[in-house]
Design a protein around this motif. Structure first.
Motif, short mmCIF file in Angstrom:
data_model
loop_
_atom_site.label_atom_id
_atom_site.label_comp_id
_atom_site.label_asym_id
_atom_site.label_seq_id
_atom_site.Cartn_x
_atom_site.Cartn_y
_atom_site.Cartn_z
N CYS A 81 0.83 -1.20 0.00
CA CYS A 81 0.00 0.00 0.00
C CYS A 81 0.87 1.26 0.00
O CYS A 81 0.41 2.34 -0.37
N GLY A 82 2.10 1.12 0.46
CA GLY A 82 3.01 2.25 0.47
C GLY A 82 2.71 3.28 1.54
O GLY A 82 3.15 4.43 1.43
N SER A 83 1.98 2.89 2.56
CA SER A 83 1.65 3.84 3.61
C SER A 83 1.22 3.09 4.86
O SER A 83 1.13 1.86 4.86
N VAL A 84 0.96 3.84 5.91
CA VAL A 84 0.41 3.26 7.12
C VAL A 84 -1.07 3.00 6.90
O VAL A 84 -1.80 3.87 6.42
N THR A 85 -1.49 1.77 7.20
CA THR A 85 -2.89 1.39 6.99
C THR A 85 -3.43 0.75 8.25
O THR A 85 -2.71 0.54 9.23
N TRP A 86 -4.70 0.42 8.22
CA TRP A 86 -5.32 -0.34 9.32
C TRP A 86 -5.20 -1.83 9.05
O TRP A 86 -5.36 -2.28 7.91
N TRP A 87 -4.92 -2.58 10.11
CA TRP A 87 -4.81 -4.03 10.04
C TRP A 87 -5.79 -4.65 11.03
O TRP A 87 -5.88 -4.21 12.18
N ASN A 88 -6.50 -5.67 10.59
CA ASN A 88 -7.41 -6.40 11.47
C ASN A 88 -6.75 -7.70 11.91
O ASN A 88 -6.42 -8.54 11.07
N PRO A 89 -6.55 -7.88 13.22
CA PRO A 89 -5.94 -9.13 13.69
C PRO A 89 -6.83 -10.33 13.36
O PRO A 89 -8.04 -10.27 13.56
N VAL A 90 -6.23 -11.39 12.84
CA VAL A 90 -6.99 -12.60 12.56
C VAL A 90 -6.54 -13.77 13.43
O VAL A 90 -7.28 -14.73 13.60
N ALA A 91 -5.33 -13.70 13.98
CA ALA A 91 -4.86 -14.77 14.87
C ALA A 91 -3.73 -14.23 15.72
O ALA A 91 -2.92 -13.43 15.27
N VAL A 92 -3.69 -14.70 16.97
CA VAL A 92 -2.57 -14.39 17.85
C VAL A 92 -1.56 -15.52 17.74
O VAL A 92 -1.90 -16.68 17.95
N LEU A 93 -0.34 -15.18 17.37
CA LEU A 93 0.66 -16.21 17.06
C LEU A 93 1.49 -16.54 18.30
O LEU A 93 2.69 -16.28 18.36
N THR A 94 0.83 -17.15 19.26
CA THR A 94 1.54 -17.47 20.50
C THR A 94 2.63 -18.51 20.27
O THR A 94 3.59 -18.58 21.03
N GLY A 95 2.49 -19.31 19.22
CA GLY A 95 3.53 -20.28 18.91
C GLY A 95 4.86 -19.59 18.61
O GLY A 95 5.93 -20.11 18.94
N LEU A 96 4.80 -18.42 17.97
CA LEU A 96 6.02 -17.69 17.69
C LEU A 96 6.62 -17.11 18.95
O LEU A 96 7.84 -17.02 19.09
N LEU A 97 5.77 -16.71 19.88
CA LEU A 97 6.29 -16.22 21.16
C LEU A 97 7.04 -17.32 21.88
O LEU A 97 8.11 -17.11 22.44
#
Ligand SMILES: [Zn+2]
Length: 105
Positions: A81-97
């Motif tokens: 998009c080339g800019s700051v946009t809004w993002w909607n969370p679809v999953a919390v990636l606790t596995g990566l944590l």
């Protein structure tokens, strides 16, 4: 209590994604909880780090207790998009944590 379901793998999509690689990329950000999020501008899903407060959560929240459906949209840069946009969370990636903890980060 289903936030542990992902374990760093997203099986919903047809292409294989390297979630850890996405998280390690600078475009994901450096602080915050890793989440899978969808850009409202272009519709692509990417791993982003977001501060809990940005998603309407307590700053000291335990990420493993979070459910993506309870998170609010947050702003983050989107390169296509080339800019700051809004993002909607679809999953919390606790596995990566967990993977980060295992490496002592
Ligand atoms: Zn976008």
């Amino acid at each position: 209590m289903s936030s542990d379901a992902e374990h760093g793998r997203a099986d919903r999509s047809d292409d294989v994604r390297d979630l850890e690689g996405e998280l390690a990329s600078t475009s994901a950000g450096h602080v915050g909880i890793p989440v899978d999020a969808i850009c409202v501008g272009c519709g692509r899903i990417r791993v982003k780090r977001a501060d809990p407060e940005e998603m309407g959560q307590h700053p000291q929240v335990d990420p493993t207790t979070l459910d993506a459906t309870g998170l609010t949209s947050f702003t983050h840069v989107c390169h296509p998009c080339g800019s700051v946009t809004w993002w909607n969370p679809v999953a919390v990636l606790t596995g990566l944590l967990d993977a980060e903890r295992d490496r002592g980060e």
